[in-house]
Design a protein around this motif. Structure first.
Motif, PDB file in Angstrom:
ATOM      1  N   LEU A  66      21.551 -39.979  -6.283  1.00  0.00           N
ATOM      2  CA  LEU A  66      19.712 -41.145  -5.997  1.00  0.00           C
ATOM      3  C   LEU A  66      20.154 -42.043  -4.302  1.00  0.00           C
ATOM      4  O   LEU A  66      19.102 -42.039  -3.228  1.00  0.00           O
ATOM      5  CB  LEU A  66      21.051 -42.000  -6.567  1.00  0.00           C
ATOM      6  CG  LEU A  66      20.278 -43.431  -6.559  1.00  0.00           C
ATOM      7  CD1 LEU A  66      18.822 -43.983  -6.869  1.00  0.00           C
ATOM      8  CD2 LEU A  66      20.836 -44.646  -7.513  1.00  0.00           C
ATOM      9  N   TYR A  67      21.413 -41.815  -3.717  1.00  0.00           N
ATOM     10  CA  TYR A  67      21.337 -41.995  -2.368  1.00  0.00           C
ATOM     11  C   TYR A  67      20.576 -40.997  -1.664  1.00  0.00           C
ATOM     12  O   TYR A  67      19.320 -41.557  -0.917  1.00  0.00           O
ATOM     13  CB  TYR A  67      22.402 -41.560  -1.625  1.00  0.00           C
ATOM     14  CG  TYR A  67      22.770 -42.276  -0.189  1.00  0.00           C
ATOM     15  CD1 TYR A  67      22.380 -42.938   0.516  1.00  0.00           C
ATOM     16  CD2 TYR A  67      22.480 -40.870   1.024  1.00  0.00           C
ATOM     17  CE1 TYR A  67      22.247 -43.426   1.677  1.00  0.00           C
ATOM     18  CE2 TYR A  67      22.512 -41.806   2.388  1.00  0.00           C
ATOM     19  CZ  TYR A  67      22.559 -42.232   2.619  1.00  0.00           C
ATOM     20  OH  TYR A  67      23.074 -43.030   4.082  1.00  0.00           O
ATOM     21  N   GLN A  68      20.288 -39.901  -1.937  1.00  0.00           N
ATOM     22  CA  GLN A  68      19.514 -38.639  -0.888  1.00  0.00           C
ATOM     23  C   GLN A  68      17.844 -39.075  -1.387  1.00  0.00           C
ATOM     24  O   GLN A  68      17.468 -39.510  -0.586  1.00  0.00           O
ATOM     25  CB  GLN A  68      19.898 -37.185  -1.591  1.00  0.00           C
ATOM     26  CG  GLN A  68      18.804 -36.567  -0.463  1.00  0.00           C
ATOM     27  CD  GLN A  68      19.529 -36.120   0.594  1.00  0.00           C
ATOM     28  OE1 GLN A  68      20.206 -36.888   1.134  1.00  0.00           O
ATOM     29  NE2 GLN A  68      19.144 -35.771   1.811  1.00  0.00           N
ATOM     30  N   ALA A 102      22.410 -40.987   6.311  1.00  0.00           N
ATOM     31  CA  ALA A 102      20.666 -39.475   6.100  1.00  0.00           C
ATOM     32  C   ALA A 102      20.310 -40.583   7.221  1.00  0.00           C
ATOM     33  O   ALA A 102      19.827 -41.615   7.769  1.00  0.00           O
ATOM     34  CB  ALA A 102      20.711 -39.742   4.979  1.00  0.00           C
ATOM     35  N   HIS A 103      19.683 -39.030   7.552  1.00  0.00           N
ATOM     36  CA  HIS A 103      18.267 -39.169   8.486  1.00  0.00           C
ATOM     37  C   HIS A 103      17.432 -41.050   7.818  1.00  0.00           C
ATOM     38  O   HIS A 103      17.012 -41.780   9.229  1.00  0.00           O
ATOM     39  CB  HIS A 103      17.948 -38.096   8.631  1.00  0.00           C
ATOM     40  CG  HIS A 103      15.922 -38.441  10.118  1.00  0.00           C
ATOM     41  ND1 HIS A 103      16.673 -38.634  11.364  1.00  0.00           N
ATOM     42  CD2 HIS A 103      14.756 -38.462   8.888  1.00  0.00           C
ATOM     43  CE1 HIS A 103      14.971 -38.632  11.504  1.00  0.00           C
ATOM     44  NE2 HIS A 103      14.417 -38.461  10.736  1.00  0.00           N
ATOM     45  N   GLY A 104      17.011 -39.986   7.188  1.00  0.00           N
ATOM     46  CA  GLY A 104      15.994 -41.587   6.624  1.00  0.00           C
ATOM     47  C   GLY A 104      16.351 -43.035   5.933  1.00  0.00           C
ATOM     48  O   GLY A 104      15.721 -44.229   6.554  1.00  0.00           O
ATOM     49  N   HIS A 105      17.277 -43.142   6.463  1.00  0.00           N
ATOM     50  CA  HIS A 105      18.871 -44.618   6.190  1.00  0.00           C
ATOM     51  C   HIS A 105      18.392 -45.580   7.648  1.00  0.00           C
ATOM     52  O   HIS A 105      17.752 -45.608   7.612  1.00  0.00           O
ATOM     53  CB  HIS A 105      19.618 -43.842   5.998  1.00  0.00           C
ATOM     54  CG  HIS A 105      20.290 -45.537   5.515  1.00  0.00           C
ATOM     55  ND1 HIS A 105      21.208 -45.431   4.848  1.00  0.00           N
ATOM     56  CD2 HIS A 105      20.350 -46.454   5.574  1.00  0.00           C
ATOM     57  CE1 HIS A 105      22.762 -46.558   5.573  1.00  0.00           C
ATOM     58  NE2 HIS A 105      21.157 -47.507   5.350  1.00  0.00           N
ATOM     59  N   ALA A 106      18.435 -44.144   8.495  1.00  0.00           N
ATOM     60  CA  ALA A 106      19.204 -44.361  10.179  1.00  0.00           C
ATOM     61  C   ALA A 106      17.750 -44.816  10.401  1.00  0.00           C
ATOM     62  O   ALA A 106      17.021 -45.980  10.817  1.00  0.00           O
ATOM     63  CB  ALA A 106      19.476 -43.271  10.698  1.00  0.00           C
ATOM     64  N   LEU A 109      21.404 -50.180   0.366  1.00  0.00           N
ATOM     65  CA  LEU A 109      22.468 -49.263   0.895  1.00  0.00           C
ATOM     66  C   LEU A 109      23.027 -49.301   1.433  1.00  0.00           C
ATOM     67  O   LEU A 109      23.993 -50.297   2.062  1.00  0.00           O
ATOM     68  CB  LEU A 109      20.685 -48.215   1.818  1.00  0.00           C
ATOM     69  CG  LEU A 109      20.019 -47.333   1.802  1.00  0.00           C
ATOM     70  CD1 LEU A 109      18.842 -47.927   2.713  1.00  0.00           C
ATOM     71  CD2 LEU A 109      20.578 -46.221   0.579  1.00  0.00           C
ATOM     72  N   PRO A 110      24.454 -48.491   2.127  1.00  0.00           N
ATOM     73  CA  PRO A 110      25.891 -48.925   2.251  1.00  0.00           C
ATOM     74  C   PRO A 110      25.741 -49.231   3.508  1.00  0.00           C
ATOM     75  O   PRO A 110      24.039 -48.551   4.574  1.00  0.00           O
ATOM     76  CB  PRO A 110      26.541 -47.475   2.176  1.00  0.00           C
ATOM     77  CG  PRO A 110      25.606 -46.875   2.264  1.00  0.00           C
ATOM     78  CD  PRO A 110      24.146 -47.406   1.609  1.00  0.00           C
ATOM     79  N   GLY A 111      26.415 -50.237   4.404  1.00  0.00           N
ATOM     80  CA  GLY A 111      26.586 -51.021   5.530  1.00  0.00           C
ATOM     81  C   GLY A 111      26.862 -50.267   6.666  1.00  0.00           C
ATOM     82  O   GLY A 111      27.779 -48.942   5.910  1.00  0.00           O
ATOM     83  N   LEU A 112      26.739 -50.308   7.759  1.00  0.00           N
ATOM     84  CA  LEU A 112      26.879 -49.689   9.050  1.00  0.00           C
ATOM     85  C   LEU A 112      28.862 -49.966   9.067  1.00  0.00           C
ATOM     86  O   LEU A 112      29.385 -50.920   8.802  1.00  0.00           O
ATOM     87  CB  LEU A 112      26.439 -50.153  10.656  1.00  0.00           C
ATOM     88  CG  LEU A 112      24.708 -48.698  10.345  1.00  0.00           C
ATOM     89  CD1 LEU A 112      24.567 -49.810  11.933  1.00  0.00           C
ATOM     90  CD2 LEU A 112      24.919 -48.022  10.104  1.00  0.00           C
TER      91      LEU A 112
END
Length: 349
Positions: free
Chosen positions: A158-160, A247-251, A304-307
């Motif tokens: 799911l995260y991906q 992940a790249h898309g998250h960033a 999504l998880p926070g930084l």
């Protein structure tokens, strides 16, 4: 123009491609996960069914190194292969592209089969490889064909899924407002944005129609960045990916969420204003301000998880990591002070 292959019943479309290009010794660049897919069974049976030998190459890692490319090229030549196919995410496809460049025969067939729906790497002419730990951009390596097989997305976590969806959406938005946008690229961008949002729910819940729709959306977004390239959101995201392990898309989405309203605070050229109107319409919003708010809400709703606040990093250090050449495609000027302010928002969102 790149050929888009429809898998068809029992991968008849793939077989037709191999026959058309007279490929009898196929160099297959893929990860170990390929064994779980029906496509692998089809590929391993090719020698018995069609007298096509498969030579598998998996000697690479995420953020692949130049040495893997050189090894792959040497094996391709030693085994007298007649075509390359890549099955995987961005790393596998980038390695295959660079092997294709390394062997130096432009007429060699290169087929890309993505197993994620985000990077759009199968539709772009550039790749990323690392030499002594330093990222190198490689150009002029567009696969001559791509095959979009939604069954390859069924095992994505799911995260991906969330991250790749966001990557495709960022590609669509950034390529639309890019300084190098064209009528052709904007058409791809707008279609990509619409399809990402249309198929988001089905993709996130792993429905076949959603997977197919997101693959097509990512491919359209890839075609858009192939022409127009990305902008500051992507230029800013790479250090976040490596530093925080996201992940790249998250960033990229975190950066775009800060950049979008920043863009709207400036006096913009008509080309950019028109692009923002098209983006807003594609997002079913009346204007750019509402579209920026919708993007931020969409991102927040993905949970999504926070930084991590435990990583000692400052906006100034992050700003210094941004390649200024990558910012030139952005329709507003962004100096160090601007980047620091945007990173401050991202770190404390």
């Amino acid at each position: 123009m790149q050929e888009l292959i429809v898998p068809g019943n029992a991968y008849a479309g793939l077989d037709a491609y191999l026959e058309q290009h007279q490929i009898t010794r196929l160099f297959l660049v893929c990860g170990n996960s390929i064994a779980q897919f029906p496509l692998w069974d089809h590929l391993t049976a090719l020698e018995q069914r069609r007298n096509i030998r498969i030579f598998r190459f998996s000697d690479f890692h995420p953020n692949p190194d130049l040495s893997s490319v050189q090894l792959g090229a040497a094996q391709y030549i030693a085994r007298a292969c007649s075509g390359i196919a890549a099955v995987g995410g961005g790393s596998a496809i980038d390695v295959a592209k660079c092997i294709w460049r390394e062997i130096g025969t432009p007429d060699t067939p290169l087929l890309a089969i993505p197993t994620t729906a985000g990077s759009g790497s199968e539709a772009t002419s550039f790749a990323v490889i690392y030499k002594n730990g330093v990222k190198q951009s490689v150009g002029n390596c567009l696969p001559n064909a791509a095959m979009l097989d939604p069954t390859l997305l069924r095992t994505l976590p799911l995260y991906q899924r969330k991250a790749t969806l966001l990557d495709a959406l960022c590609h669509g938005i950034e390529s639309c407002w890019s300084m190098h946008t064209t009528p052709e690229s904007r058409a791809y961008s707008v279609r990509a944005i619409r399809q990402v949002l249309e198929h988001a729910e089905g993709y996130l819940t792993n429905q076949d129609a959603g997977n197919a729709g997101m693959l097509q959306a990512a491919n359209l977004a890839g075609k858009a960045i192939h022409i127009a390239k990305t902008t500051a959101a992507h230029a800013m995201c790479y250090r976040l990916t490596t530093l925080f392990g996201i992940a790249h898309g998250h960033a990229a989405a975190l950066c775009l969420s800060a950049l979008f309203p920043e863009l709207l605070r400036h006096s913009l050229p008509e080309q950019t204003s028109a692009a923002l109107r098209e983006i807003a319409a594609a997002m079913d919003c009346p204007n750019g301000t509402t579209a920026a708010q919708k993007f931020a809400s969409f991102l927040q709703a993905l949970h999504l998880p926070g930084l991590s606040r435990e990583i000692p990093i400052t906006p100034k250090v992050l700003a210094a990591s941004v390649d200024p050449d990558r910012l030139a495609n952005t329709p507003i000027p962004l100096g160090t002070t601007d980047l620091c302010r945007l990173y401050e928002q991202i770190l404390h969102a």
